[in-house]
Design an enzyme around this catalytic site. Structure first.
Site, short mmCIF file in Angstrom:
data_model
loop_
_atom_site.label_atom_id
_atom_site.label_comp_id
_atom_site.label_asym_id
_atom_site.label_seq_id
_atom_site.Cartn_x
_atom_site.Cartn_y
_atom_site.Cartn_z
N SER A 11 51.47 -13.31 0.95
CA SER A 11 52.16 -13.57 2.21
C SER A 11 52.29 -15.07 2.39
O SER A 11 51.29 -15.80 2.44
CB SER A 11 51.35 -13.01 3.39
OG SER A 11 51.77 -13.66 4.57
N HIS A 36 55.80 -11.53 0.31
CA HIS A 36 55.74 -10.91 1.65
C HIS A 36 56.07 -11.96 2.71
O HIS A 36 55.42 -13.01 2.78
CB HIS A 36 54.31 -10.39 1.82
CG HIS A 36 54.02 -9.64 3.07
ND1 HIS A 36 54.07 -8.27 3.17
CD2 HIS A 36 53.62 -10.06 4.30
CE1 HIS A 36 53.72 -7.88 4.38
NE2 HIS A 36 53.45 -8.95 5.10
N ASP A 38 56.31 -12.72 6.73
CA ASP A 38 55.82 -12.24 8.03
C ASP A 38 56.63 -12.83 9.17
O ASP A 38 56.61 -14.04 9.39
CB ASP A 38 54.34 -12.66 8.21
CG ASP A 38 53.41 -11.77 7.43
OD1 ASP A 38 53.53 -10.53 7.55
OD2 ASP A 38 52.57 -12.30 6.69
N MET A 40 57.20 -13.10 13.15
CA MET A 40 56.49 -12.92 14.43
C MET A 40 57.32 -13.53 15.56
O MET A 40 57.85 -14.64 15.41
CB MET A 40 55.14 -13.61 14.37
CG MET A 40 54.27 -13.12 13.23
SD MET A 40 52.74 -14.02 13.17
CE MET A 40 51.93 -13.19 11.80
N HIS A 70 58.21 -8.24 6.74
CA HIS A 70 57.37 -7.50 7.69
C HIS A 70 57.72 -7.97 9.09
O HIS A 70 57.36 -9.06 9.49
CB HIS A 70 55.89 -7.79 7.33
CG HIS A 70 54.89 -7.16 8.24
ND1 HIS A 70 53.55 -7.51 8.21
CD2 HIS A 70 54.99 -6.20 9.20
CE1 HIS A 70 52.90 -6.80 9.12
NE2 HIS A 70 53.74 -6.01 9.73
N MET A 72 57.19 -8.16 12.75
CA MET A 72 56.26 -7.95 13.87
C MET A 72 56.97 -8.44 15.12
O MET A 72 56.62 -9.46 15.73
CB MET A 72 54.96 -8.73 13.61
CG MET A 72 54.11 -8.11 12.52
SD MET A 72 52.90 -9.26 11.86
CE MET A 72 53.91 -10.11 10.65
N MET A 141 47.73 -1.74 8.66
CA MET A 141 47.26 -3.07 9.06
C MET A 141 45.74 -3.06 9.07
O MET A 141 45.11 -2.22 9.72
CB MET A 141 47.80 -3.44 10.45
CG MET A 141 49.30 -3.69 10.52
SD MET A 141 49.93 -4.89 9.33
CE MET A 141 49.04 -6.37 9.80
N PHE A 147 48.17 -13.19 13.18
CA PHE A 147 47.63 -14.43 12.59
C PHE A 147 47.13 -14.16 11.18
O PHE A 147 46.68 -13.06 10.88
CB PHE A 147 46.46 -14.96 13.43
CG PHE A 147 46.86 -15.26 14.85
CD1 PHE A 147 47.45 -16.47 15.19
CD2 PHE A 147 46.67 -14.30 15.84
CE1 PHE A 147 47.85 -16.72 16.50
CE2 PHE A 147 47.06 -14.54 17.15
CZ PHE A 147 47.65 -15.76 17.49
N ASP A 179 47.42 -4.80 4.70
CA ASP A 179 47.83 -6.14 5.10
C ASP A 179 46.83 -6.71 6.11
O ASP A 179 46.67 -6.17 7.21
CB ASP A 179 49.23 -6.06 5.73
CG ASP A 179 49.81 -7.44 6.02
OD1 ASP A 179 49.18 -8.45 5.68
OD2 ASP A 179 50.92 -7.48 6.59
C1 DX5 Z 1 49.13 -10.54 9.80
C2 DX5 Z 1 50.23 -10.63 8.76
C3 DX5 Z 1 49.67 -10.72 7.39
C4 DX5 Z 1 48.97 -12.03 7.17
C5 DX5 Z 1 47.89 -11.83 6.17
O1 DX5 Z 1 49.67 -10.46 11.05
O2 DX5 Z 1 51.04 -9.49 8.81
O3 DX5 Z 1 50.64 -10.49 6.39
O4 DX5 Z 1 49.80 -13.04 6.70
O5 DX5 Z 1 47.16 -13.00 6.12
P1 DX5 Z 1 45.66 -13.02 5.60
O6 DX5 Z 1 45.68 -12.51 4.20
O7 DX5 Z 1 45.28 -14.45 5.72
O8 DX5 Z 1 44.87 -12.12 6.51
ZN ZN Z 2 52.36 -8.98 6.97
#
Ligand code: DX5
Ligand code: ZN
Length: 229
Positions: A11, A36, A38, A40, A70, A72, A141, A147, A179
């Site tokens: 990620s 990946h 992310d 947000m 992904h 979110m 998850m 985060f 994840d």
């Molecule tokens: C969390 C994200 C993850 C995150 C994982 O909200 O969806 O993909 O980047 O990060 P680590 O591996 O640091 O937990």
């Molecule tokens: Zn993710």
């Protein structure tokens, strides 16, 4: 799509954004096949990350990697086309953000992408049963999203095991991704529990030697596969 399982999917949330192209090259050098992204929005999750332009830059810098996005975010239907146009090959939405989940998954397919559905740690597996025959990927998850660098939730192993049992029961073929909080300490057990795809952010991008860390994670993941199969 032909990939050997398990797959490690870095990620970029934890990457050095001032040096993103170089960080992706390091991943590629270590044999990374998936990446990946992310997304947000500051509403569905409390944090804001980046949008389609950064995903398009990842696409350009890593043209050979399978790109999963992904989401979110609230109202994902409004952004699916933009993330597909940016080069996503698989788009994951959150069950908790989709009151009309079939419609949303359909929209992802219409935009030429594979489909993923993610559930938060406190969401029951039973709620995704109605879509298990039509999704390509289910994301369990293993932290509450929002985060990087959070602590892995231990009850996730059992949830993954239950999902692999449900997959057999339903006689279907989706992939199982985990994840959040994935690292050297838990990756083997996660694969042993049934995870096919392992997303890792800080464990990879906060390591002193990124290719070495990827190799180590992959080695441990492969050991878990031997236990699982
Ligand atoms: C969390 C994200 C993850 C995150 C994982 O909200 O969806 O993909 O980047 O990060 P680590 O591996 O640091 O937990
Ligand atoms: Zn993710």
């Amino acid at each position: 799509m032909e990939f050997e399982l398990p797959i490690l999917s870095p990620s970029i949330l934890a990457a050095d954004y001032s040096n993103l192209g170089n960080q992706l090259q390091l991943c590629e050098k270590a044999g990374t096949k998936w990446i990946h992204c992310d997304i947000m929005d500051g509403h569905f999750v409390p944090n804001i990350s980046f949008g389609p332009d950064v995903v398009a830059a990842v696409r350009d810098s890593a043209p050979n990697m399978f790109l999963e996005t992904h989401l979110m975010i609230e109202n994902p239907d409004n952004y699916i086309e933009a993330f597909a146009d940016a080069g996503s090959e698989l788009i994951t939405v959150h069950l908790e953000a989709c009151p009309h989940l079939h419609r949303t998954l359909n929209l992802i397919q219409l935009n030429g992408c594979m489909t993923g559905v993610a559930i938060n740690p406190a969401t029951s597996l039973e709620l995704i049963r109605p879509v298990l025959k039509i999704v390509d990927l289910v994301v369990i998850m293993t932290v509450n999203p929002g985060f990087g660098g959070q602590t892995f939730i231990e009850s996730s192993y059992e949830k993954i095991q239950r999902l692999t049992a449900i997959r057999m029961e339903e006689q279907t073929q989706f992939l199982i991704e985990t994840d959040g909080g994935v690292g050297l300490k838990n990756i083997q057990k996660l694969v042993k529990s049934g995870a096919d795809i392992l997303v890792a952010g800080s464990s990879i991008f906060r390591a002193d030697d990124i290719p070495e860390r990827i190799e180590l994670l992959r080695k441990k993941a492969n050991l878990g596969r031997k236990d699982f199969v």
